[in-house]
Design a protein around this motif. Structure first.
Motif, PDB file in Angstrom:
ATOM      1  N   ALA A 129      45.655  48.952  46.196  1.00 32.85           N
ATOM      2  CA  ALA A 129      47.067  49.167  46.547  1.00 32.85           C
ATOM      3  C   ALA A 129      47.854  47.863  46.446  1.00 32.85           C
ATOM      4  CB  ALA A 129      47.177  49.741  47.958  1.00 32.85           C
ATOM      5  N   VAL A 130      47.234  46.746  46.828  1.00 33.82           N
ATOM      6  CA  VAL A 130      47.868  45.429  46.691  1.00 33.82           C
ATOM      7  C   VAL A 130      48.112  45.120  45.215  1.00 33.82           C
ATOM      8  CG1 VAL A 130      47.417  42.949  46.902  1.00 33.82           C
ATOM      9  CG2 VAL A 130      47.052  44.450  48.864  1.00 33.82           C
ATOM     10  N   LEU A 131      47.127  45.358  44.380  1.00 27.03           N
ATOM     11  CA  LEU A 131      47.291  45.134  42.942  1.00 27.03           C
ATOM     12  C   LEU A 131      48.389  46.026  42.368  1.00 27.03           C
ATOM     13  CD1 LEU A 131      43.570  44.920  41.746  1.00 27.03           C
ATOM     14  CD2 LEU A 131      45.208  43.035  41.851  1.00 27.03           C
ATOM     15  N   GLU A 132      48.395  47.280  42.776  1.00 27.04           N
ATOM     16  CA  GLU A 132      49.402  48.216  42.284  1.00 27.04           C
ATOM     17  C   GLU A 132      50.805  47.755  42.632  1.00 27.04           C
ATOM     18  OE1 GLU A 132      46.720  52.330  42.482  1.00 27.04           O
ATOM     19  OE2 GLU A 132      48.140  51.849  44.094  1.00 27.04           O
ATOM     20  N   GLN A 133      50.986  47.302  43.860  1.00 23.95           N
ATOM     21  CA  GLN A 133      52.304  46.835  44.279  1.00 23.95           C
ATOM     22  C   GLN A 133      52.706  45.581  43.505  1.00 23.95           C
ATOM     23  OE1 GLN A 133      54.165  46.612  48.530  1.00 23.95           O
ATOM     24  NE2 GLN A 133      53.082  44.686  48.234  1.00 23.95           N
ATOM     25  N   ALA A 134      51.769  44.672  43.308  1.00 23.26           N
ATOM     26  CA  ALA A 134      52.067  43.422  42.611  1.00 23.26           C
ATOM     27  C   ALA A 134      52.479  43.680  41.165  1.00 23.26           C
ATOM     28  CB  ALA A 134      50.857  42.492  42.662  1.00 23.26           C
ATOM     29  N   ILE A 144      49.802  35.685  40.642  1.00 22.63           N
ATOM     30  CA  ILE A 144      48.955  34.967  39.693  1.00 22.63           C
ATOM     31  C   ILE A 144      47.526  34.830  40.228  1.00 22.63           C
ATOM     32  CG2 ILE A 144      48.703  32.857  38.348  1.00 22.63           C
ATOM     33  CD1 ILE A 144      51.244  34.548  37.769  1.00 22.63           C
ATOM     34  N   ARG A 145      47.410  34.529  41.516  1.00 19.70           N
ATOM     35  CA  ARG A 145      46.075  34.394  42.106  1.00 19.70           C
ATOM     36  C   ARG A 145      45.346  35.739  42.094  1.00 19.70           C
ATOM     37  NH1 ARG A 145      48.761  30.640  45.578  1.00 19.70           N
ATOM     38  NH2 ARG A 145      49.098  32.193  47.212  1.00 19.70           N
ATOM     39  N   LEU A 146      46.058  36.809  42.384  1.00 17.11           N
ATOM     40  CA  LEU A 146      45.434  38.142  42.361  1.00 17.11           C
ATOM     41  C   LEU A 146      44.941  38.493  40.961  1.00 17.11           C
ATOM     42  CD1 LEU A 146      47.940  40.079  44.638  1.00 17.11           C
ATOM     43  CD2 LEU A 146      45.532  39.653  45.155  1.00 17.11           C
ATOM     44  N   VAL A 147      45.739  38.177  39.952  1.00 17.58           N
ATOM     45  CA  VAL A 147      45.328  38.432  38.566  1.00 17.58           C
ATOM     46  C   VAL A 147      44.072  37.633  38.238  1.00 17.58           C
ATOM     47  CG1 VAL A 147      45.966  38.115  36.140  1.00 17.58           C
ATOM     48  CG2 VAL A 147      47.639  39.033  37.758  1.00 17.58           C
ATOM     49  N   SER A 148      44.047  36.370  38.657  1.00 18.48           N
ATOM     50  CA  SER A 148      42.880  35.522  38.402  1.00 18.48           C
ATOM     51  C   SER A 148      41.642  36.062  39.110  1.00 18.48           C
ATOM     52  CB  SER A 148      43.167  34.093  38.868  1.00 18.48           C
ATOM     53  OG  SER A 148      44.265  33.534  38.163  1.00 18.48           O
ATOM     54  N   ILE A 149      41.821  36.486  40.353  1.00 18.12           N
ATOM     55  CA  ILE A 149      40.701  37.032  41.135  1.00 18.12           C
ATOM     56  C   ILE A 149      40.173  38.307  40.494  1.00 18.12           C
ATOM     57  CG2 ILE A 149      40.109  38.165  43.321  1.00 18.12           C
ATOM     58  CD1 ILE A 149      42.126  36.100  44.611  1.00 18.12           C
ATOM     59  N   GLU A 150      41.073  39.166  40.063  1.00 17.10           N
ATOM     60  CA  GLU A 150      40.626  40.424  39.468  1.00 17.10           C
ATOM     61  C   GLU A 150      39.925  40.185  38.138  1.00 17.10           C
ATOM     62  OE1 GLU A 150      39.991  44.595  39.304  1.00 17.10           O
ATOM     63  OE2 GLU A 150      40.109  43.025  40.828  1.00 17.10           O
ATOM     64  N   ASN A 151      40.304  39.145  37.411  1.00 15.91           N
ATOM     65  CA  ASN A 151      39.581  38.811  36.188  1.00 15.91           C
ATOM     66  C   ASN A 151      38.175  38.319  36.490  1.00 15.91           C
ATOM     67  OD1 ASN A 151      40.991  38.954  33.423  1.00 15.91           O
ATOM     68  ND2 ASN A 151      42.623  38.327  34.809  1.00 15.91           N
ATOM     69  N   ILE A 152      37.994  37.623  37.612  1.00 19.09           N
ATOM     70  CA  ILE A 152      36.649  37.215  38.028  1.00 19.09           C
ATOM     71  C   ILE A 152      35.767  38.445  38.216  1.00 19.09           C
ATOM     72  CG2 ILE A 152      35.322  36.218  39.952  1.00 19.09           C
ATOM     73  CD1 ILE A 152      37.644  34.218  40.298  1.00 19.09           C
ATOM     74  N   HIS A 153      36.380  39.538  38.695  1.00 18.28           N
ATOM     75  CA  HIS A 153      35.650  40.795  38.921  1.00 18.28           C
ATOM     76  C   HIS A 153      35.675  41.713  37.696  1.00 18.28           C
ATOM     77  CE1 HIS A 153      34.872  40.225  43.233  1.00 18.28           C
ATOM     78  NE2 HIS A 153      36.040  39.633  43.288  1.00 18.28           N
ATOM     79  N   HIS A 154      36.070  41.160  36.541  1.00 16.32           N
ATOM     80  CA  HIS A 154      36.087  41.918  35.282  1.00 16.32           C
ATOM     81  C   HIS A 154      36.971  43.167  35.369  1.00 16.32           C
ATOM     82  CE1 HIS A 154      32.840  39.290  33.928  1.00 16.32           C
ATOM     83  NE2 HIS A 154      32.185  39.586  35.037  1.00 16.32           N
TER      84      HIS A 154
END
Length: 233
Positions: free
Chosen positions: A81-86, A126-136
């Motif tokens: 939900a956080v990603l969706e909002q961002a 930006i940090r959320l995008v980077s974190i989600e890329n760590i999790h593929h």
């Protein structure tokens, strides 16, 4: 979703009281959900998915762990939900861009500036995008909402490119996704790599004194690329 008014609330009256209570409960639910999302955004951005704790998020909001699970279902659902909002925030801004009344070149510059401003103002994104890329992108792929958020960005760019091609201004060997990648790469790098870049080169990419120079540099680079004659063309 907020609970419906209880039997006691409904018993207050068949018309006036019930109608007054339900909207207020909806507003309370919306405020609670927004509060949880705001705190969760900061927690996930600062600590990552693995490091963030629901108990910490609950402690920093006017709610409880149980209520967070009621609204979102669990930690992963809250993170999604956080990603969706961002992502929805930047897509919403792109949809508002009035490209129909702008020259195609100016429209490209406007879109570059919009993305530049947004990414600078929302480092958590930006940090959320980077974190989600760590999790593929494993969590992002579970979102039905995010799967439809590519269209707004590409629709806006597609409209600009179509008009630029019709006017003979833009090269025809690129597509909307190429341009989106170009703009995003500059804007994300500037914020995501701020500290390492600064440590190595002693330049703060977010230095206010260089802001307008970098903002203009992005627009100039994208326009120069789009209006250049393709190699061999």
């Amino acid at each position: 979703m907020a609970a419906l008014p209880s039997g006691e609330d409904r018993a207050l009256g068949a018309d006036g009281p019930e109608l007054a209570v339900a909207p207020e409960r909806v507003r309370d639910a919306e405020r609670t959900r927004a509060d949880i999302l705001a705190v969760a955004t900061a927690e996930f951005a600062d600590r990552g998915y693995a490091g963030a704790r629901i108990n910490e998020i609950a402690a920093k909001t006017s709610t409880t762990k149980r209520m967070i699970y009621y609204y979102f279902g669990g930690k992963e659902q809250l993170y999604v939900a956080v990603l969706e909002q961002a992502y929805s925030r930047i897509r919403g801004l792109e949809r508002q861009l009035d490209v129909e009344h702008l020259d195609p070149v100016e429209a490209v510059r406007e879109l570059c500036g919009l993305t530049f401003d947004h990414h600078e103002a929302h480092p958590d994104f930006i940090r959320l995008v980077s974190i989600e890329n760590i999790h593929h992108a494993e969590h992002l792929l579970h979102s039905a909402v995010l799967s439809g958020l590519a269209n707004p960005a590409l629709d806006v760019l597609g409209t600009i490119l179509d008009r630029g091609w019709a006017a003979g201004l833009f090269r025809d060997d690129v597509d909307a996704l190429d341009v989106h990648q170009f703009i995003s790469a500059f804007c994300i790098f500037r914020t995501a790599n701020r500290h390492t870049f600064g440590a190595i080169f002693a330049r703060d990419m977010l230095d206010p004194a260089r802001r307008e120079h970098q903002r203009r540099m992005l627009g100039d680079a994208v326009v120069a690329w789009l209006t250049a004659r393709p190699a061999g063309g």
